[in-house]
Design an enzyme around this catalytic site. Structure first.
Site, PDB file in Angstrom:
ATOM      1  N   SER A  10     -14.776  14.950   9.078  1.00 27.14           N
ATOM      2  CA  SER A  10     -15.534  15.728   7.366  1.00 27.14           C
ATOM      3  C   SER A  10     -15.731  16.775   8.033  1.00 27.14           C
ATOM      4  O   SER A  10     -15.545  18.204   7.746  1.00 27.14           O
ATOM      5  CB  SER A  10     -15.548  14.558   6.106  1.00 27.14           C
ATOM      6  OG  SER A  10     -14.454  14.306   6.211  1.00 27.14           O
ATOM      7  N   ASP A  56      -7.552  19.823   4.283  1.00 26.57           N
ATOM      8  CA  ASP A  56      -6.550  20.230   5.718  1.00 26.57           C
ATOM      9  C   ASP A  56      -7.127  19.699   6.526  1.00 26.57           C
ATOM     10  O   ASP A  56      -8.536  19.162   5.990  1.00 26.57           O
ATOM     11  CB  ASP A  56      -6.227  21.769   5.501  1.00 26.57           C
ATOM     12  CG  ASP A  56      -5.395  22.624   5.088  1.00 26.57           C
ATOM     13  OD1 ASP A  56      -4.051  21.815   4.675  1.00 26.57           O
ATOM     14  OD2 ASP A  56      -5.417  23.543   4.960  1.00 26.57           O
ATOM     15  N   ARG A  57      -6.856  19.495   7.802  1.00 30.79           N
ATOM     16  CA  ARG A  57      -7.904  19.523   9.361  1.00 30.79           C
ATOM     17  C   ARG A  57      -7.687  20.344   9.690  1.00 30.79           C
ATOM     18  O   ARG A  57      -6.822  21.355   9.690  1.00 30.79           O
ATOM     19  CB  ARG A  57      -7.298  17.648   9.698  1.00 30.79           C
ATOM     20  CG  ARG A  57      -7.143  16.691   9.764  1.00 30.79           C
ATOM     21  CD  ARG A  57      -7.918  16.157   9.744  1.00 30.79           C
ATOM     22  NE  ARG A  57      -8.517  14.907   9.352  1.00 30.79           N
ATOM     23  CZ  ARG A  57      -9.039  14.167   8.421  1.00 30.79           C
ATOM     24  NH1 ARG A  57     -10.271  14.989   8.130  1.00 30.79           N
ATOM     25  NH2 ARG A  57      -9.488  12.647   7.529  1.00 30.79           N
ATOM     26  N   TYR A  90      -7.539  16.027  -5.619  1.00 34.83           N
ATOM     27  CA  TYR A  90      -8.027  17.241  -3.808  1.00 34.83           C
ATOM     28  C   TYR A  90      -7.185  17.267  -2.670  1.00 34.83           C
ATOM     29  O   TYR A  90      -7.130  16.555  -2.537  1.00 34.83           O
ATOM     30  CB  TYR A  90      -9.708  17.308  -3.886  1.00 34.83           C
ATOM     31  CG  TYR A  90     -10.004  16.370  -3.030  1.00 34.83           C
ATOM     32  CD1 TYR A  90     -10.410  15.546  -3.817  1.00 34.83           C
ATOM     33  CD2 TYR A  90     -10.071  16.576  -1.868  1.00 34.83           C
ATOM     34  CE1 TYR A  90     -11.993  14.607  -3.071  1.00 34.83           C
ATOM     35  CE2 TYR A  90     -10.960  15.498  -0.817  1.00 34.83           C
ATOM     36  CZ  TYR A  90     -11.621  14.397  -1.756  1.00 34.83           C
ATOM     37  OH  TYR A  90     -12.294  13.551  -0.932  1.00 34.83           O
ATOM     38  N   PRO A  91      -6.326  18.347  -2.528  1.00 37.47           N
ATOM     39  CA  PRO A  91      -6.172  18.745  -1.086  1.00 37.47           C
ATOM     40  C   PRO A  91      -6.574  19.119  -0.039  1.00 37.47           C
ATOM     41  O   PRO A  91      -8.429  19.656  -0.460  1.00 37.47           O
ATOM     42  CB  PRO A  91      -4.994  19.520  -1.745  1.00 37.47           C
ATOM     43  CG  PRO A  91      -5.762  20.345  -2.449  1.00 37.47           C
ATOM     44  CD  PRO A  91      -6.786  20.015  -3.453  1.00 37.47           C
ATOM     45  N   HIS A 116     -14.403   6.817   9.637  1.00 36.16           N
ATOM     46  CA  HIS A 116     -14.619   7.264   8.485  1.00 36.16           C
ATOM     47  C   HIS A 116     -13.546   6.358   7.681  1.00 36.16           C
ATOM     48  O   HIS A 116     -14.253   5.818   7.120  1.00 36.16           O
ATOM     49  CB  HIS A 116     -13.450   7.890   8.627  1.00 36.16           C
ATOM     50  CG  HIS A 116     -12.422   8.698   7.192  1.00 36.16           C
ATOM     51  ND1 HIS A 116     -13.060   9.600   6.133  1.00 36.16           N
ATOM     52  CD2 HIS A 116     -11.215   7.681   6.755  1.00 36.16           C
ATOM     53  CE1 HIS A 116     -11.463   9.477   5.297  1.00 36.16           C
ATOM     54  NE2 HIS A 116     -11.466   8.564   5.384  1.00 36.16           N
ATOM     55  N   ARG A 132       0.666  -1.301  -0.281  1.00 40.46           N
ATOM     56  CA  ARG A 132       0.294  -0.030   0.133  1.00 40.46           C
ATOM     57  C   ARG A 132       0.923   1.082  -0.009  1.00 40.46           C
ATOM     58  O   ARG A 132       0.415   1.936  -0.355  1.00 40.46           O
ATOM     59  CB  ARG A 132      -0.764  -0.065   1.453  1.00 40.46           C
ATOM     60  CG  ARG A 132      -2.288  -1.152   1.176  1.00 40.46           C
ATOM     61  CD  ARG A 132      -2.657  -0.658   2.561  1.00 40.46           C
ATOM     62  NE  ARG A 132      -3.885   0.458   2.103  1.00 40.46           N
ATOM     63  CZ  ARG A 132      -4.335   0.586   3.388  1.00 40.46           C
ATOM     64  NH1 ARG A 132      -4.476   0.283   4.178  1.00 40.46           N
ATOM     65  NH2 ARG A 132      -4.956   1.843   3.347  1.00 40.46           N
ATOM     66  N   GLN A 144      -8.511   4.510  -3.092  1.00 38.62           N
ATOM     67  CA  GLN A 144      -8.296   5.555  -2.749  1.00 38.62           C
ATOM     68  C   GLN A 144      -6.430   5.904  -2.306  1.00 38.62           C
ATOM     69  O   GLN A 144      -5.801   4.647  -1.808  1.00 38.62           O
ATOM     70  CB  GLN A 144      -8.900   6.373  -1.257  1.00 38.62           C
ATOM     71  CG  GLN A 144      -8.444   6.118   0.433  1.00 38.62           C
ATOM     72  CD  GLN A 144      -8.332   4.662   0.751  1.00 38.62           C
ATOM     73  OE1 GLN A 144      -8.638   4.080  -0.157  1.00 38.62           O
ATOM     74  NE2 GLN A 144      -8.218   4.889   1.835  1.00 38.62           N
TER      75      GLN A 144
HETATM   76  O1  76R Z   1      -5.673   2.891   5.837  1.00 35.96           O
HETATM   77  C1  76R Z   1      -6.920   2.452   6.354  1.00 35.96           C
HETATM   78  O2  76R Z   1      -7.326   2.366   5.801  1.00 35.96           O
HETATM   79  C2  76R Z   1      -7.198   2.475   7.721  1.00 35.96           C
HETATM   80  C3  76R Z   1      -8.264   3.599   7.478  1.00 35.96           C
HETATM   81  C4  76R Z   1      -8.171   5.078   6.783  1.00 35.96           C
HETATM   82  C5  76R Z   1      -7.508   5.750   8.031  1.00 35.96           C
HETATM   83  C6  76R Z   1      -6.085   6.314   8.915  1.00 35.96           C
HETATM   84  C7  76R Z   1      -8.758   5.297   5.592  1.00 35.96           C
HETATM   85  C8  76R Z   1      -9.617   4.714   5.282  1.00 35.96           C
HETATM   86  N1  76R Z   1      -8.368   6.717   6.016  1.00 35.96           N
HETATM   87  C9  76R Z   1      -7.349   7.018   6.727  1.00 35.96           C
HETATM   88  C10 76R Z   1      -7.429   8.295   7.077  1.00 35.96           C
HETATM   89 MN1  76R Z   1      -9.461   8.167   4.116  1.00 35.96          MN
HETATM   90  N2  76R Z   1      -9.893   9.256   2.868  1.00 35.96           N
HETATM   91  C11 76R Z   1      -9.727  10.456   2.358  1.00 35.96           C
HETATM   92  C12 76R Z   1     -10.795  10.765   1.936  1.00 35.96           C
HETATM   93  O3  76R Z   1     -13.716  14.118   0.901  1.00 35.96           O
HETATM   94  C13 76R Z   1     -13.588  13.759   2.060  1.00 35.96           C
HETATM   95  O4  76R Z   1     -14.102  13.812   3.500  1.00 35.96           O
HETATM   96  C14 76R Z   1     -11.674  12.728   2.040  1.00 35.96           C
HETATM   97  C15 76R Z   1     -10.810  12.432   1.480  1.00 35.96           C
HETATM   98  C16 76R Z   1     -11.688  10.071   0.934  1.00 35.96           C
HETATM   99  C17 76R Z   1     -11.923  10.170  -0.546  1.00 35.96           C
HETATM  100  C18 76R Z   1     -10.803   8.628   2.419  1.00 35.96           C
HETATM  101  C19 76R Z   1     -11.531   7.522   1.848  1.00 35.96           C
HETATM  102  N3  76R Z   1      -8.073   9.075   4.912  1.00 35.96           N
HETATM  103  C20 76R Z   1      -6.993   9.504   6.235  1.00 35.96           C
HETATM  104  C21 76R Z   1      -6.280  10.533   6.322  1.00 35.96           C
HETATM  105  C22 76R Z   1      -4.846  10.867   6.907  1.00 35.96           C
HETATM  106  C23 76R Z   1      -5.779  12.213   8.283  1.00 35.96           C
HETATM  107  C24 76R Z   1      -4.585  11.595   9.700  1.00 35.96           C
HETATM  108  O5  76R Z   1      -3.919  11.055   9.545  1.00 35.96           O
HETATM  109  O6  76R Z   1      -5.416  12.703  10.159  1.00 35.96           O
HETATM  110  C25 76R Z   1      -7.235  11.548   4.980  1.00 35.96           C
HETATM  111  C26 76R Z   1      -6.873  13.101   5.070  1.00 35.96           C
HETATM  112  C27 76R Z   1      -8.214  10.976   4.310  1.00 35.96           C
HETATM  113  C28 76R Z   1      -8.789  11.105   3.559  1.00 35.96           C
HETATM  114  N4  76R Z   1     -10.531   6.383   3.556  1.00 35.96           N
HETATM  115  C29 76R Z   1     -10.272   5.158   4.097  1.00 35.96           C
HETATM  116  C30 76R Z   1     -10.817   6.383   2.491  1.00 35.96           C
HETATM  117  C31 76R Z   1     -11.660   5.357   1.571  1.00 35.96           C
HETATM  118  C32 76R Z   1     -12.040   4.401   1.027  1.00 35.96           C
HETATM  119  C33 76R Z   1     -11.034   3.953   3.351  1.00 35.96           C
HETATM  120  C34 76R Z   1     -11.094   2.704   3.019  1.00 35.96           C
HETATM  121  C35 76R Z   1      -9.678   2.083   2.877  1.00 35.96           C
HETATM  122  C36 76R Z   1     -10.301   0.569   3.276  1.00 35.96           C
HETATM  123  O7  76R Z   1     -10.728  -0.243   3.723  1.00 35.96           O
HETATM  124  O8  76R Z   1     -10.107   0.085   2.163  1.00 35.96           O
END
Ligand code: 76R
Length: 249
Positions: free
Chosen positions: A223, A148-149, A145-146, A172, A131, A185
């Site tokens: 989000s 922030d938190r 798209y970029p 999430h 991964r 993603q």
């Molecule tokens: O890595 C992992 O699969 C563990 C769970 C997980 C984390 C830690 C996860 C799962 N994400 C994580 C972290 Mn995500 N993700 C986004 C977006 O538009 C929006 O509102 C958000 C944009 C999408 C569409 C998405 C999809 N994720 C993060 C982080 C880092 C945050 C931090 O560390 O503070 C961001 C910025 C972020 C944003 N996320 C998933 C997805 C999907 C589809 C999953 C499920 C993946 C899977 O289990 O196969």
């Protein structure tokens, strides 16, 4: 004190957006056009070989709308390689007909919110390595798209305890998993590397799935309370074999 989370970082990433100067392209002679297309195809052949050897990956999309015409996403083990690749593209005959539209520099990121199972460092697992160094899916559509938190008043991600952040991200991820097989993603971290904190690259077979996942995620607390978003780019796959046709004028 609030604890940061350890991140696992993989390949470096460059999202490179270009606009085609169609007016100039139309003035090129058939020989020049041929040379430009051949130079582009030769680069792709090189990139394909890198991907084949699992030393990096790339994907090419035709952007819909006026923010750009092309998006390249490149993954490489080092920043130097990204830079070399970008420079090589810039020096090509094809680049004479391109203007830079946008770029984004980041690194493939996974975080260690979940406690290590049986004391095994997740970073050592082959599935984690796969991964962190992903071969990009050549799915029909891309959305980048970029984001922030948020750090405003009571809505400050960076003052939340780690276990609280972990729980919110777990929620999430449950939304995310509903889209298994429909949306893939890749999260790239860009704190210290580019203007936003993360880059979100989504791949789908059906563009409507981008709207659905992003909309549904807006209601997840992570989000709704803590997400800030930048510009969206959306595009359709560009295949090597369709380049000549795509550039035909
Ligand atoms: O890595 C992992 O699969 C563990 C769970 C997980 C984390 C830690 C996860 C799962 N994400 C994580 C972290 Mn995500 N993700 C986004 C977006 O538009 C929006 O509102 C958000 C944009 C999408 C569409 C998405 C999809 N994720 C993060 C982080 C880092 C945050 C931090 O560390 O503070 C961001 C910025 C972020 C944003 N996320 C998933 C997805 C999907 C589809 C999953 C499920 C993946 C899977 O289990 O196969």
């Amino acid at each position: 004190m609030v604890e940061a989370v350890e991140t696992m970082d993989g390949w470096y990433s460059l999202h490179d957006f270009r606009t085609i100067d169609w007016t100039y392209w139309k003035t090129a002679t058939p020989e020049e056009k041929k040379e430009a297309i051949a130079s582009f195809e030769a680069l792709i052949t090189k990139w394909d070989a890198v991907e084949e050897a699992k030393n990096g990956s790339h994907a090419m999309y035709k952007i819909v709308g006026q923010k750009a015409d092309l998006m390249f996403m490149f993954l490489r083990p080092t920043m130097e390689e990204l830079n070399e690749l970008e420079t090589e593209l810039n020096k090509s005959k094809f680049a004479e007909f391109l203007t830079p539209a946008h770029s984004y520099v980041s690194v493939v990121e996974l975080s260690k919110y979940r406690p290590a199972k049986d004391g095994i460092d997740p970073e050592t697992l082959p599935e984690t390595q796969a991964r962190l160094k992903p071969i990009l899916p050549k799915w029909e559509h891309v959305c980048f798209y970029p984001m922030d938190r948020r750090r405003v008043g009571d809505e400050n991600w960076y003052t939340l305890e780690k276990d609280v952040r972990g729980k919110l991200l777990y929620e999430h991820s449950k939304t995310g998993r509903k889209y298994a097989g429909k949306v893939k993603q890749i999260i790239t971290g860009s704190i210290g590397l580019d203007d936003w904190e993360w880059g979100v690259t989504l791949f789908a077979h059906e563009p409507l799935q981008f709207k659905k996942i992003v909309y549904e995620m807006r209601f997840d607390e992570v989000s709704s309370r803590y997400g800030e978003f930048g510009e969206f780019f959306v595009g359709n796959l560009l295949k090597k074999e369709e380049i000549a046709k795509f550039l035909e004028v």
